[in-house]
Structure formats: C-alpha cells, structure tokens
Design a protein around this motif. Structure first.
Motif, PDB file in Angstrom:
ATOM      1  N   ASN A  25       5.733   6.398  -0.751  1.00  0.00           N
ATOM      2  CA  ASN A  25       5.046   6.825  -1.967  1.00  0.00           C
ATOM      3  C   ASN A  25       4.472   8.230  -1.763  1.00  0.00           C
ATOM      4  OD1 ASN A  25       3.942   6.704  -4.529  1.00  0.00           O
ATOM      5  ND2 ASN A  25       2.147   5.564  -3.882  1.00  0.00           N
ATOM      6  N   ARG A  26       4.947   9.182  -2.536  1.00  0.00           N
ATOM      7  CA  ARG A  26       4.618  10.585  -2.288  1.00  0.00           C
ATOM      8  C   ARG A  26       3.124  10.881  -2.347  1.00  0.00           C
ATOM      9  NH1 ARG A  26       7.284  14.312  -6.816  1.00  0.00           N
ATOM     10  NH2 ARG A  26       9.031  12.881  -6.518  1.00  0.00           N
ATOM     11  N   ILE A  27       2.398  10.152  -3.200  1.00  0.00           N
ATOM     12  CA  ILE A  27       0.989  10.459  -3.381  1.00  0.00           C
ATOM     13  C   ILE A  27       0.173  10.152  -2.122  1.00  0.00           C
ATOM     14  CG2 ILE A  27       0.039   8.268  -4.261  1.00  0.00           C
ATOM     15  CD1 ILE A  27      -1.097   9.993  -6.622  1.00  0.00           C
ATOM     16  N   CYS A  28       0.700   9.276  -1.275  1.00  0.00           N
ATOM     17  CA  CYS A  28      -0.004   8.929  -0.035  1.00  0.00           C
ATOM     18  C   CYS A  28      -0.004  10.087   0.963  1.00  0.00           C
ATOM     19  CB  CYS A  28       0.602   7.686   0.600  1.00  0.00           C
ATOM     20  SG  CYS A  28       0.469   6.230  -0.467  1.00  0.00           S
ATOM     21  N   GLY A  29       0.909  11.028   0.778  1.00  0.00           N
ATOM     22  CA  GLY A  29       0.949  12.200   1.641  1.00  0.00           C
ATOM     23  C   GLY A  29       0.004  13.300   1.201  1.00  0.00           C
ATOM     24  N   ARG A  35      -5.552  13.956  -4.129  1.00  0.00           N
ATOM     25  CA  ARG A  35      -5.185  12.650  -4.686  1.00  0.00           C
ATOM     26  C   ARG A  35      -6.267  12.127  -5.635  1.00  0.00           C
ATOM     27  NH1 ARG A  35      -4.093  10.252   0.112  1.00  0.00           N
ATOM     28  NH2 ARG A  35      -6.156   9.300   0.235  1.00  0.00           N
ATOM     29  N   ARG A  36      -7.516  12.399  -5.318  1.00  0.00           N
ATOM     30  CA  ARG A  36      -8.674  12.033  -6.139  1.00  0.00           C
ATOM     31  C   ARG A  36      -8.986  10.542  -6.161  1.00  0.00           C
ATOM     32  NH1 ARG A  36     -12.147  16.274  -7.192  1.00  0.00           N
ATOM     33  NH2 ARG A  36     -10.911  18.155  -7.605  1.00  0.00           N
ATOM     34  N   PHE A  37      -8.350   9.769  -5.308  1.00  0.00           N
ATOM     35  CA  PHE A  37      -8.804   8.411  -5.040  1.00  0.00           C
ATOM     36  C   PHE A  37      -8.614   8.170  -3.548  1.00  0.00           C
ATOM     37  CE2 PHE A  37      -4.292   7.795  -6.123  1.00  0.00           C
ATOM     38  CZ  PHE A  37      -3.849   6.953  -5.108  1.00  0.00           C
ATOM     39  N   THR A  38      -9.493   7.369  -2.985  1.00  0.00           N
ATOM     40  CA  THR A  38      -9.454   7.148  -1.541  1.00  0.00           C
ATOM     41  C   THR A  38      -8.340   6.197  -1.146  1.00  0.00           C
ATOM     42  OG1 THR A  38     -11.851   7.423  -1.515  1.00  0.00           O
ATOM     43  CG2 THR A  38     -10.836   6.488   0.455  1.00  0.00           C
ATOM     44  N   ARG A  39      -8.279   5.054  -1.833  1.00  0.00           N
ATOM     45  CA  ARG A  39      -7.277   4.024  -1.539  1.00  0.00           C
ATOM     46  C   ARG A  39      -7.221   3.060  -2.701  1.00  0.00           C
ATOM     47  NH1 ARG A  39      -9.034   0.558   3.450  1.00  0.00           N
ATOM     48  NH2 ARG A  39      -7.497  -0.904   2.590  1.00  0.00           N
ATOM     49  N   VAL A  40      -6.135   2.280  -2.760  1.00  0.00           N
ATOM     50  CA  VAL A  40      -6.022   1.216  -3.758  1.00  0.00           C
ATOM     51  C   VAL A  40      -5.601  -0.059  -3.036  1.00  0.00           C
ATOM     52  CG1 VAL A  40      -4.846   0.375  -5.818  1.00  0.00           C
ATOM     53  CG2 VAL A  40      -5.438   2.798  -5.628  1.00  0.00           C
ATOM     54  N   ASP A  41      -6.435  -1.074  -3.112  1.00  0.00           N
ATOM     55  CA  ASP A  41      -6.120  -2.381  -2.545  1.00  0.00           C
ATOM     56  C   ASP A  41      -5.502  -3.261  -3.619  1.00  0.00           C
ATOM     57  OD1 ASP A  41      -7.206  -2.350   0.270  1.00  0.00           O
ATOM     58  OD2 ASP A  41      -8.994  -1.709  -0.816  1.00  0.00           O
ATOM     59  N   ALA A  42      -4.790  -4.293  -3.181  1.00  0.00           N
ATOM     60  CA  ALA A  42      -4.144  -5.212  -4.115  1.00  0.00           C
ATOM     61  C   ALA A  42      -4.440  -6.646  -3.707  1.00  0.00           C
ATOM     62  CB  ALA A  42      -2.635  -4.975  -4.134  1.00  0.00           C
ATOM     63  N   VAL A  43      -4.579  -7.503  -4.712  1.00  0.00           N
ATOM     64  CA  VAL A  43      -4.781  -8.925  -4.442  1.00  0.00           C
ATOM     65  C   VAL A  43      -3.521  -9.516  -3.830  1.00  0.00           C
ATOM     66  CG1 VAL A  43      -5.217 -11.176  -5.518  1.00  0.00           C
ATOM     67  CG2 VAL A  43      -6.490  -9.148  -6.286  1.00  0.00           C
ATOM     68  N   ALA A  44      -2.353  -9.113  -4.336  1.00  0.00           N
ATOM     69  CA  ALA A  44      -1.071  -9.647  -3.863  1.00  0.00           C
ATOM     70  C   ALA A  44       0.038  -8.691  -4.256  1.00  0.00           C
ATOM     71  CB  ALA A  44      -0.821 -11.029  -4.464  1.00  0.00           C
ATOM     72  N   LEU A  45       1.259  -9.020  -3.852  1.00  0.00           N
ATOM     73  CA  LEU A  45       2.417  -8.248  -4.292  1.00  0.00           C
ATOM     74  C   LEU A  45       2.758  -8.604  -5.738  1.00  0.00           C
ATOM     75  CD1 LEU A  45       4.869  -8.352  -1.245  1.00  0.00           C
ATOM     76  CD2 LEU A  45       3.592  -6.378  -2.095  1.00  0.00           C
ATOM     77  N   TYR A  46       3.246  -7.626  -6.475  1.00  0.00           N
ATOM     78  CA  TYR A  46       3.677  -7.838  -7.857  1.00  0.00           C
ATOM     79  C   TYR A  46       5.075  -8.449  -7.808  1.00  0.00           C
ATOM     80  CZ  TYR A  46       4.461  -6.740 -12.814  1.00  0.00           C
ATOM     81  OH  TYR A  46       4.714  -6.795 -14.172  1.00  0.00           O
ATOM     82  N   ALA A  47       5.105  -9.760  -7.605  1.00  0.00           N
ATOM     83  CA  ALA A  47       6.353 -10.508  -7.457  1.00  0.00           C
ATOM     84  C   ALA A  47       6.092 -11.926  -7.961  1.00  0.00           C
ATOM     85  CB  ALA A  47       6.788 -10.527  -5.999  1.00  0.00           C
ATOM     86  N   TYR A  48       7.137 -12.725  -8.050  1.00  0.00           N
ATOM     87  CA  TYR A  48       6.994 -14.103  -8.528  1.00  0.00           C
ATOM     88  C   TYR A  48       5.967 -14.857  -7.680  1.00  0.00           C
ATOM     89  CZ  TYR A  48       8.127 -18.873  -9.843  1.00  0.00           C
ATOM     90  OH  TYR A  48       8.035 -20.158 -10.287  1.00  0.00           O
ATOM     91  N   PRO A  49       5.046 -15.616  -8.298  1.00  0.00           N
ATOM     92  CA  PRO A  49       4.887 -15.864  -9.737  1.00  0.00           C
ATOM     93  C   PRO A  49       3.880 -14.930 -10.420  1.00  0.00           C
ATOM     94  CG  PRO A  49       3.483 -17.354  -8.522  1.00  0.00           C
ATOM     95  CD  PRO A  49       4.195 -16.514  -7.485  1.00  0.00           C
ATOM     96  N   LEU A  50       3.210 -14.074  -9.646  1.00  0.00           N
ATOM     97  CA  LEU A  50       2.196 -13.203 -10.234  1.00  0.00           C
ATOM     98  C   LEU A  50       2.784 -12.265 -11.282  1.00  0.00           C
ATOM     99  CD1 LEU A  50      -0.752 -12.244 -10.258  1.00  0.00           C
ATOM    100  CD2 LEU A  50      -0.155 -10.639  -8.423  1.00  0.00           C
TER     101      LEU A  50
END
Length: 213
Positions: A25-29, A35-50
């Motif tokens: 992901n280019r923005i991570c470089g 970038r104007r944000f420190t990090r983004v966490d996720a509850v889970a992967l965007y995959a079945y069933p979410l």
C-alpha cells in the motif's frame, strides 16, 4: 470473522508475506506528516462473512447490523485498552444526511455510544456530532477504481465536511467501515489536523480489504 494475519502492516493492517516485509500500500511509505494519520487498525479482514454483512448493512439498509457493529467497536476498544488510553475523542467518518438507504457510519456509532453505557470511552455523543457531511458525493468503491479515482473521491468527500466542535489539540480515533487504500483517512486526517488543529488522527475500521497479491 477472519482475523488479521499475525504478520500485518503496523500502518494499515494489511497482511504481509513475512515479518518486516514492505507493505504494497503506497500510503504506508509516506511519512506520518504527509500521510496525516498515524495508523489504522481493523477488527477483522474484509472477507466472508464480515464482507457480506457490511454490504447488507451499507447498501441494502439492513439497519440491525449497526447494533452488532457498534458492539464490535466497543469490544475492540476494550481488548486494546492500553493502545487507546491516550485517545481524547472517537468519531465516525461522516456520511451525508441524504445518503440512501441509511447513514451507515452514524448508525453504528450511535450503537457504539449506546453500548458504552458507562461512558468508558470518549465516543462523541451522536446528538451533538463533531463532524458532519453536508451532502452526498461521488463514490470510488469499485474494484476497478484506480488510486487516483479514490484520491479524487476522497478529496470531494472532505470538501463538504463541516467541523461543528473544536478538536484542537485532541488525539482522535476516526472510525469507518472498511479500509482499502487509506485515501479517505489521509484527506480527512489532513482536514482534522490542519483546519481542526487536532494533535493526531488514528483510525479504526470493521474490515481491512485483503491484499490483491
């Protein structure tokens, strides 16, 4: 739900092939200042069933899922208490009042606020929103959308945001449903740290889209 990979990017939560590997992901470089944000966490992967339930909620208007998603947000906060202890304000990345079939981010943030009945977390009161979106804008959710498409849509999105309360000097946790490239987190983070003079912007999403590779 599919959990994040043990080896994932500390900026965008993307799965990495091996520990310490560079994220595609280019923005991570970019530097945090750019970038104007420190990090983004996720509850889970965007995959079945979410993925399927988010789509039913967001595009079909099955509003009941908002209650579940609000609980997931509060559950993640409880599980990562040490990591968010310094957060001053938790707000959603706003949607427009005329968004159809529903304002999905506001719906799940209302549920999160209600779930946090004891006020343990600094979730903004939905009755007095901090950040609003004045009108609906174009979308770039298509899998065929390019980086420039997404950045253009993110800039249009931020151009109609309205800050209703001061966020000066605050560390903000910005909540959304899905993270793909980070274009919106970049533009909204820029808005909050420049016009709003926020001290820091971090992110939390329900789902992180898996790697294309």
């Amino acid at each position: 739900m599919r959990p994040l990979a043990e080896n994932h990017c500390t900026v965008c939560s993307q799965t990495l092939r091996e520990p310490g590997a560079a994220c595609w992901n280019r923005i991570c470089g970019w530097t945090p200042e750019k970038r104007r944000f420190t990090r983004v966490d996720a509850v889970a992967l965007y995959a079945y069933p979410l993925e399927q339930t988010i789509r039913k909620f967001k595009y079909d208007g099955v509003a009941g899922w908002g209650v579940i998603f609000g609980r997931l947000i509060v559950g993640w906060l409880k599980a990562h208490e040490d990591e968010v202890r310094d957060i001053d304000l938790i707000i959603g990345n706003p949607t427009a009042r005329d968004r159809a079939p529903l304002q999905h981010v506001e719906t799940m943030m209302q549920a999160a606020y209600a779930e946090d009945a004891l006020g343990q977390w600094p979730i903004a009161d939905p009755a007095s929103p901090v950040l609003t979106k004045l009108r609906e804008t174009g979308k770039s959710a298509s899998s065929a959308a390019t980086w420039q498409d997404k950045m253009d849509a993110a800039r249009e999105h931020v151009s109609v945001l309205h800050l209703r309360r001061s966020v000066a000097g605050k560390r903000i946790l910005l909540v959304d449903d899905v993270f793909t490239t980070g274009a919106q987190f970049h533009t909204v983070g820029t808005f909050l740290t420049t016009q709003g003079r926020a001290k820091e912007v971090r992110g939390l999403v329900l789902g992180r889209t898996p790697s294309r590779s």
